[in-house]
Design a protein around this motif. Structure first.
Motif, PDB file in Angstrom:
ATOM      1  N   ARG A   1       0.829  -1.219   0.000  1.00  0.00           N
ATOM      2  CA  ARG A   1       0.000   0.000   0.000  1.00  0.00           C
ATOM      3  C   ARG A   1       0.856   1.258   0.000  1.00  0.00           C
ATOM      4  O   ARG A   1       0.552   2.231  -0.697  1.00  0.00           O
ATOM      5  CB  ARG A   1      -0.929   0.009   1.215  1.00  0.00           C
ATOM      6  CG  ARG A   1      -2.119  -0.899   1.044  1.00  0.00           C
ATOM      7  CD  ARG A   1      -2.987  -1.019   2.266  1.00  0.00           C
ATOM      8  NE  ARG A   1      -3.271   0.228   2.962  1.00  0.00           N
ATOM      9  CZ  ARG A   1      -3.758   0.280   4.191  1.00  0.00           C
ATOM     10  NH1 ARG A   1      -4.023  -0.833   4.858  1.00  0.00           N
ATOM     11  NH2 ARG A   1      -4.016   1.429   4.769  1.00  0.00           N
ATOM     12  N   SER A   2       1.920   1.261   0.771  1.00  0.00           N
ATOM     13  CA  SER A   2       2.785   2.432   0.872  1.00  0.00           C
ATOM     14  C   SER A   2       3.525   2.691  -0.435  1.00  0.00           C
ATOM     15  O   SER A   2       3.682   3.847  -0.839  1.00  0.00           O
ATOM     16  CB  SER A   2       3.795   2.249   2.000  1.00  0.00           C
ATOM     17  OG  SER A   2       3.112   2.134   3.226  1.00  0.00           O
TER      18      SER A   2
ATOM     19  N   ASN B   1       1.084   4.196  -2.698  1.00  0.00           N
ATOM     20  CA  ASN B   1       0.879   5.594  -2.297  1.00  0.00           C
ATOM     21  C   ASN B   1       1.981   6.484  -2.867  1.00  0.00           C
ATOM     22  O   ASN B   1       1.700   7.543  -3.432  1.00  0.00           O
ATOM     23  CB  ASN B   1       0.839   5.691  -0.769  1.00  0.00           C
ATOM     24  CG  ASN B   1       0.538   7.081  -0.275  1.00  0.00           C
ATOM     25  OD1 ASN B   1       1.300   8.004  -0.498  1.00  0.00           O
ATOM     26  ND2 ASN B   1      -0.579   7.223   0.411  1.00  0.00           N
TER      27      ASN B   1
ATOM     28  N   SER C   1       2.196   9.716  -6.418  1.00  0.00           N
ATOM     29  CA  SER C   1       2.759  11.078  -6.420  1.00  0.00           C
ATOM     30  C   SER C   1       4.260  10.959  -6.675  1.00  0.00           C
ATOM     31  O   SER C   1       5.075  11.381  -5.868  1.00  0.00           O
ATOM     32  CB  SER C   1       2.468  11.779  -5.103  1.00  0.00           C
ATOM     33  OG  SER C   1       2.959  11.014  -4.024  1.00  0.00           O
TER      34      SER C   1
ATOM     35  N   LYS D   1       7.429  12.295   0.093  1.00  0.00           N
ATOM     36  CA  LYS D   1       6.469  12.267   1.196  1.00  0.00           C
ATOM     37  C   LYS D   1       7.159  11.798   2.465  1.00  0.00           C
ATOM     38  O   LYS D   1       8.032  10.938   2.423  1.00  0.00           O
ATOM     39  CB  LYS D   1       5.312  11.309   0.880  1.00  0.00           C
ATOM     40  CG  LYS D   1       4.380  11.803  -0.192  1.00  0.00           C
ATOM     41  CD  LYS D   1       3.199  10.855  -0.300  1.00  0.00           C
ATOM     42  CE  LYS D   1       2.112  11.421  -1.189  1.00  0.00           C
ATOM     43  NZ  LYS D   1       0.944  10.531  -1.226  1.00  0.00           N
TER      44      LYS D   1
ATOM     45  N   VAL E   1       2.433   9.539   4.671  1.00  0.00           N
ATOM     46  CA  VAL E   1       1.952   8.272   4.109  1.00  0.00           C
ATOM     47  C   VAL E   1       1.166   7.506   5.162  1.00  0.00           C
ATOM     48  O   VAL E   1       0.102   6.950   4.874  1.00  0.00           O
ATOM     49  CB  VAL E   1       3.117   7.420   3.556  1.00  0.00           C
ATOM     50  CG1 VAL E   1       2.621   6.056   3.074  1.00  0.00           C
ATOM     51  CG2 VAL E   1       3.842   8.150   2.424  1.00  0.00           C
TER      52      VAL E   1
ATOM     53  N   GLN F   1      -2.288   9.020   5.465  1.00  0.00           N
ATOM     54  CA  GLN F   1      -3.103   8.728   4.284  1.00  0.00           C
ATOM     55  C   GLN F   1      -3.533   7.265   4.216  1.00  0.00           C
ATOM     56  O   GLN F   1      -4.605   6.945   3.715  1.00  0.00           O
ATOM     57  CB  GLN F   1      -2.336   9.103   3.003  1.00  0.00           C
ATOM     58  CG  GLN F   1      -2.142  10.580   2.847  1.00  0.00           C
ATOM     59  CD  GLN F   1      -1.191  10.937   1.712  1.00  0.00           C
ATOM     60  OE1 GLN F   1      -0.476  10.103   1.173  1.00  0.00           O
ATOM     61  NE2 GLN F   1      -1.189  12.214   1.348  1.00  0.00           N
ATOM     62  N   GLU F   2      -2.700   6.367   4.737  1.00  0.00           N
ATOM     63  CA  GLU F   2      -2.996   4.934   4.659  1.00  0.00           C
ATOM     64  C   GLU F   2      -3.515   4.355   5.980  1.00  0.00           C
ATOM     65  O   GLU F   2      -3.735   3.147   6.077  1.00  0.00           O
ATOM     66  CB  GLU F   2      -1.739   4.167   4.217  1.00  0.00           C
ATOM     67  CG  GLU F   2      -1.268   4.513   2.820  1.00  0.00           C
ATOM     68  CD  GLU F   2      -2.276   4.164   1.747  1.00  0.00           C
ATOM     69  OE1 GLU F   2      -3.005   3.168   1.891  1.00  0.00           O
ATOM     70  OE2 GLU F   2      -2.341   4.899   0.740  1.00  0.00           O
TER      71      GLU F   2
END
Length: 132
Positions: A12-13, A16, A20, A25, A30, A33-34
């Motif tokens: 997932r990271s 993410n 972008s 980030k 992160v 956001q996750e």
């Protein structure tokens, strides 16, 4: 076989960061956001950095970014970078130590899953273009 939370968060990271790609980030960004613990994600990022998946950039506008293009990063690379194992049973690993009638099946299962993950890139996931 079950992919651990660490493995799922790592993928997932990386996704993410892929969304972008021209921006750095922070771990905290992160993590927020996750919905992942910053402390846990920091450990994951250390492994991903060591594995060559991400890189850190120092400075006022620093942070983390991908070390490669999303199309050049496989799910297998991400999972291996954080130490995920793909043995459905001890029979499929060196831990078993004996050959039996079913061990070849478990070894084949491990090889199939490993091969599958090696063919799927982060870009494939983002574009939802996974071909079986």
């Amino acid at each position: 076989m079950k992919v651990s939370a660490k493995g799922r968060y790592a993928v997932r990271s990386v996704i993410n960061l892929s969304l972008s790609i021209n921006t750095q980030k922070s771990v905290r960004e992160v993590a927020t956001q996750e919905s992942i613990s910053s402390d846990f994600l920091e450990k994951i990022f250390r492994s991903l950095k060591k594995g060559g998946i991400i890189k850190s950039i120092r400075g006022a506008h620093g942070g983390f970014t991908l070390n490669k293009q999303p199309g050049d990063i496989t799910v297998l690379e991400v999972l291996e970078a954080i130490g995920e194992e793909f043995n459905p049973t001890p029979c499929a690993s060196d831990k078993c130590g004996k050959e039996c009638d079913i061990s070849y099946f478990w070894t084949m299962t491990r090889e199939y899953v490993t091969d599958f993950f090696s063919k799927i890139t982060i870009e494939d996931i983002i574009k939802r273009e996974i071909k079986l």
